[in-house]
Write a protein that holds these residues in place. Structure first.
Motif, PDB file in Angstrom:
ATOM      1  N   TYR A  95       0.856  -1.317  -0.039  1.00  0.00           N
ATOM      2  CA  TYR A  95      -0.030  -0.014   0.087  1.00  0.00           C
ATOM      3  C   TYR A  95       0.866   1.340  -0.061  1.00  0.00           C
ATOM      4  N   TYR A 121      -6.067  -2.860  -7.211  1.00  0.00           N
ATOM      5  CA  TYR A 121      -6.225  -4.167  -6.548  1.00  0.00           C
ATOM      6  C   TYR A 121      -7.276  -4.926  -7.488  1.00  0.00           C
ATOM      7  N   THR A 122      -7.922  -4.190  -8.296  1.00  0.00           N
ATOM      8  CA  THR A 122      -8.732  -5.237  -9.303  1.00  0.00           C
ATOM      9  C   THR A 122      -7.843  -5.737 -10.508  1.00  0.00           C
ATOM     10  N   PRO A 125      -4.944  -8.653  -8.243  1.00  0.00           N
ATOM     11  CA  PRO A 125      -5.575  -9.040  -6.968  1.00  0.00           C
ATOM     12  C   PRO A 125      -4.539  -9.522  -5.837  1.00  0.00           C
ATOM     13  N   ARG A 126      -3.424 -10.055  -6.269  1.00  0.00           N
ATOM     14  CA  ARG A 126      -2.318 -10.675  -5.374  1.00  0.00           C
ATOM     15  C   ARG A 126      -1.856  -9.489  -4.819  1.00  0.00           C
ATOM     16  N   LYS A 128      -3.601  -6.695  -3.491  1.00  0.00           N
ATOM     17  CA  LYS A 128      -4.700  -6.649  -2.488  1.00  0.00           C
ATOM     18  C   LYS A 128      -4.747  -7.781  -1.382  1.00  0.00           C
ATOM     19  N   GLU A 129      -4.318  -8.965  -1.752  1.00  0.00           N
ATOM     20  CA  GLU A 129      -3.934  -9.727  -0.564  1.00  0.00           C
ATOM     21  C   GLU A 129      -2.893  -9.550   0.281  1.00  0.00           C
ATOM     22  N   ARG A 130      -1.877  -8.867  -0.245  1.00  0.00           N
ATOM     23  CA  ARG A 130      -0.741  -8.605   0.340  1.00  0.00           C
ATOM     24  C   ARG A 130      -0.364  -7.158   0.585  1.00  0.00           C
ATOM     25  N   TYR A 131      -1.611  -6.468   0.590  1.00  0.00           N
ATOM     26  CA  TYR A 131      -1.200  -4.893   0.795  1.00  0.00           C
ATOM     27  C   TYR A 131      -0.540  -4.295   2.077  1.00  0.00           C
ATOM     28  N   LYS A 132      -0.443  -5.348   3.187  1.00  0.00           N
ATOM     29  CA  LYS A 132       0.130  -4.909   4.473  1.00  0.00           C
ATOM     30  C   LYS A 132       1.777  -5.334   4.248  1.00  0.00           C
ATOM     31  N   GLN A 133       1.972  -6.191   3.338  1.00  0.00           N
ATOM     32  CA  GLN A 133       3.277  -6.943   3.391  1.00  0.00           C
ATOM     33  C   GLN A 133       4.468  -6.010   2.779  1.00  0.00           C
ATOM     34  N   GLU A 142       5.265 -10.687  -8.390  1.00  0.00           N
ATOM     35  CA  GLU A 142       4.502 -10.021  -7.415  1.00  0.00           C
ATOM     36  C   GLU A 142       5.280  -8.673  -7.409  1.00  0.00           C
TER      37      GLU A 142
END
Length: 237
Positions: A95, A121-122, A125-126, A128-133, A142
């Motif tokens: 993010y 994110y659309t 999608p990956r 979005k799954e990892r937005y804090k990573q 990625e």
């Protein structure tokens, strides 16, 4: 959208580019292919204002001469450059990387920023799954997705992609190029620098072949795919 005329760049006494001429129309995918050292990355850096150009060079973006314009002003005009090697911020989260991509757009509103984040994110999608990573903990594919998404956060008119398939597994490369087509279908114009000539030409509207700093061939993507010289030099035929 973008016109390059007589572009020439020297690195000291070494001629990196000599009289490069190319143009990109709105909504096109145009690819520039060539071997290592041909001058592909230098071409993008010259367009972005990151290297000095020789007298007589001219670059026009959306009808305005940007030949001597500073890189940050070129970005503000709507040009995004996704560099070779991804160059994400490894310590920042997904993010935060996306947020950093939008910082240069002085017209960015909070509402538009949030729309752009959701668009990424659309599209990816990956992410979005990892937005804090942390960006540095992502896989190579990625990280490349994040680099492209960060470039799109500027809400640009044209996106310049430098070797997006570099170092990726074949199945990931396929995903990346499908995403490039989707980005074009979203209304973006794309200049693609790519060593994987067969894949690049298969999605490109038009292409240019660069050899030792000179454009030697040009045509539609399909024309270059079946060109005997291109097949011999770049497609393993």
């Amino acid at each position: 959208m973008l016109k390059v005329e007589n572009l020439a760049v020297n690195y000291g006494y070494i001629i990196a580019l000599s009289n490069i001429n190319l143009e990109i129309n709105k909504g096109e995918i145009v690819t520039l292919i060539g071997s290592n050292g041909a001058g592909k990355t230098t071409t993008l850096m010259a367009i972005s204002g990151l290297v000095e150009k020789r007298p007589g060079s001219k670059i026009t973006f959306k009808g305005q001469d940007i030949t001597k314009m500073a890189p940050n002003k070129i970005v503000h005009m709507g040009m995004s450059h996704v560099p070779e090697g991804r160059k994400i911020f490894p310590a920042l989260s997904v993010y935060e990387n996306l947020r950093a991509g939008a910082l240069g757009n002085k017209k960015m509103t909070k509402a538009r920023f949030e729309e752009l984040v959701e668009e990424q994110y659309t599209l990816f999608p990956r992410l979005k799954e990892r937005y804090k990573q942390a960006g540095g903990s992502l896989s190579g594919g990625e990280q490349q997705m994040l680099a492209i998404a960060r470039g799109l956060m500027m809400d640009p008119d044209i996106v310049m992609l430098d070797e997006p398939s570099l170092g990726l597994a074949p199945i990931v490369i396929e995903d990346i190029f499908e995403l490039i087509v989707k980005i074009r279908d979203m209304g973006k114009t794309i200049l693609l620098i790519e060593q994987n000539a067969s894949v690049a030409l298969s999605i490109a509207d038009r292409g240019y072949v660069l050899e030792t700093g000179n454009i030697t061939l040009q045509g539609t993507g399909q024309e270059l795919l079946v060109n005997p010289e291109v097949k011999k030099a770049y497609l393993g035929a």
